[in-house]
Design an enzyme around this catalytic site. Sequence first.
Site, PDB file in Angstrom:
ATOM      1  CB  CYS A 232      -1.247  -8.130 -10.791  1.00  0.00           C
ATOM      2  SG  CYS A 232      -2.206  -6.644 -10.418  1.00  0.00           S
TER       3      CYS A 232
ATOM      4  CB  CYS B 272       2.559  -1.224 -10.257  1.00  0.00           C
ATOM      5  SG  CYS B 272       0.814  -0.947  -9.941  1.00  0.00           S
TER       6      CYS B 272
ATOM      7  CB  CYS C  63       4.497  -4.153  -8.188  1.00  0.00           C
ATOM      8  SG  CYS C  63       3.705  -5.562  -7.384  1.00  0.00           S
TER       9      CYS C  63
ATOM     10  N   GLY D 165      -2.107  -9.461  -7.009  1.00  0.00           N
ATOM     11  CA  GLY D 165      -3.359  -9.174  -7.700  1.00  0.00           C
ATOM     12  C   GLY D 165      -4.012  -7.875  -7.283  1.00  0.00           C
TER      13      GLY D 165
ATOM     14  CB  SER E 168      -1.955   1.722  -4.377  1.00  0.00           C
ATOM     15  OG  SER E 168      -2.042   0.677  -3.439  1.00  0.00           O
TER      16      SER E 168
ATOM     17  CG  ASN F 173       9.869  -3.327   0.387  1.00  0.00           C
ATOM     18  OD1 ASN F 173      10.608  -3.058   1.315  1.00  0.00           O
ATOM     19  ND2 ASN F 173       8.547  -3.358   0.527  1.00  0.00           N
TER      20      ASN F 173
ATOM     21  CB  CYS G 246       4.703  -3.801  -0.031  1.00  0.00           C
ATOM     22  SG  CYS G 246       4.002  -3.571   1.580  1.00  0.00           S
TER      23      CYS G 246
HETATM   24  N1  SAH Z   1      -3.197  -4.272  -6.127  1.00  0.00           N
HETATM   25  C1  SAH Z   1      -3.398  -3.702  -4.830  1.00  0.00           C
HETATM   26  C2  SAH Z   1      -2.817  -4.506  -3.681  1.00  0.00           C
HETATM   27  C3  SAH Z   1      -1.425  -5.089  -3.845  1.00  0.00           C
HETATM   28  S1  SAH Z   1       0.023  -4.314  -3.358  1.00  0.00           S
HETATM   29  C4  SAH Z   1      -2.892  -2.288  -4.786  1.00  0.00           C
HETATM   30  O1  SAH Z   1      -2.301  -1.854  -5.757  1.00  0.00           O
HETATM   31  O2  SAH Z   1      -3.131  -1.619  -3.801  1.00  0.00           O
HETATM   32  C5  SAH Z   1      -0.019  -3.611  -1.789  1.00  0.00           C
HETATM   33  C6  SAH Z   1       0.796  -2.324  -1.765  1.00  0.00           C
HETATM   34  O3  SAH Z   1       2.201  -2.534  -1.989  1.00  0.00           O
HETATM   35  C7  SAH Z   1       0.347  -1.340  -2.840  1.00  0.00           C
HETATM   36  O4  SAH Z   1       0.231  -0.063  -2.293  1.00  0.00           O
HETATM   37  C8  SAH Z   1       1.496  -1.412  -3.819  1.00  0.00           C
HETATM   38  O5  SAH Z   1       1.554  -0.286  -4.636  1.00  0.00           O
HETATM   39  C9  SAH Z   1       2.674  -1.555  -2.887  1.00  0.00           C
HETATM   40  N2  SAH Z   1       3.910  -1.981  -3.557  1.00  0.00           N
HETATM   41  C10 SAH Z   1       4.032  -2.638  -4.731  1.00  0.00           C
HETATM   42  N3  SAH Z   1       5.337  -2.818  -5.032  1.00  0.00           N
HETATM   43  C11 SAH Z   1       6.043  -2.293  -4.022  1.00  0.00           C
HETATM   44  C12 SAH Z   1       7.440  -2.184  -3.746  1.00  0.00           C
HETATM   45  N4  SAH Z   1       8.346  -2.677  -4.569  1.00  0.00           N
HETATM   46  N5  SAH Z   1       7.808  -1.568  -2.603  1.00  0.00           N
HETATM   47  C13 SAH Z   1       6.884  -1.084  -1.749  1.00  0.00           C
HETATM   48  N6  SAH Z   1       5.560  -1.165  -1.943  1.00  0.00           N
HETATM   49  C14 SAH Z   1       5.141  -1.752  -3.073  1.00  0.00           C
END
Ligand code: SAH
Length: 352
Positions: free
Chosen positions: A110, A114, A117, A160, A215, A291, A337
Amino acid sequence: MIAVHDLPALRALARRLKVPEVELRRVEKRLFKHRMPVDEVLAALPPATRTVWRNEVDWAPLELVSRQDSAVDGASKLAFQARDGAVIESVLLRFHTGRSSVCVSTQVGCAADCAFCATGRLGLKRNLTTAEILDQVLQAARLFHAEGRTLRNLVFMGMGEPLHNEVAVRDAVEALRDPERFNFTERHIVVSTVGVPAAMVRFAERFPGVNLALSLHSARDEVRRRLVPTTKRHSLTELRAAAAAVTARQRRPLMIEYLLFDGVTDTAADLAALQAFVAGIPVHLNLIPFNPVAGTEPLGLRGTPPERREAFGAALKRAGLKVTLRRSLGADIDGACGQLARRVGPAAPDND
Ligand code: SAH
């Protein structure tokens, strides 16, 4: 090769091989409606032409290479390998209510980067094709079918950013909602985005009945830029205008995902900024617990403790907003997630 979701091409092949329309319909039914294994799908075709069908149609662009089942909840993480060796992950979600869902990936890695993530740590390798996105759904549907469950729900929340792979995702959603193919109910599909304003509006115009989730994670520019670096290009003012435009076109409230980080996104100032952001826009807020993800420790991000998450949610509810405190499945298999990072099997090293 013909992709299985390419109905016009399948029908043209049937005409070329002089396979009657009814026989092809039987194949389509086995494939999409009954979610049968590929061999049983092929068995519906006349034996004389079966080899041609086998060779000319790409029945499974992805190979399932590993599966981990959660010991604590109803999640299973699947790792798939594409033809070029790229590995992506999908998650099967089984809820107590009997509902079954699949979380699919749209890219290898991706670009959004973030801070919190695991997928972001990989960088972007490539976009998935429509066929690769849909094969995750087909293979998940077959696995559920074998368990006596029916896959009816689907979230684009895997690896992604869906709206960075806009055309392939659009075509996948078209196939998913098509009654002749996957036949998903539109409101059972959720596409989650980091927030690409113009693409969000285009999506809402084309799919007024499909859920879009934003998000957001912070409604303060300086905080959001740090957490979700890709959105530096778009201010929250621009994002808010897109959110309003989306809800003006859609029949459904916009889902907003909000990660609660202790002292970073859960203060009184954050609450006020969030309320101002959603004021006048029909939204459904999902408060997500963090998480923990390997590699993010130096950032010092900690999830908000449960009591304060509840208090944050209660304050929003008192303000008249629709709020859900979400729970993630699959944390013990790195399938929750933000934890998808193409590690194949528990013993394998990180292979990026
Ligand atoms: N790229 C898309 C979809 C992927 S992630 C997006 O950003 O929406 C799906 C969700 O999980 C998103 O809201 C993302 O911000 C969240 N997410 C990512 N890392 C995370 C983590 N460590 N703990 C909880 N949620 C997380």
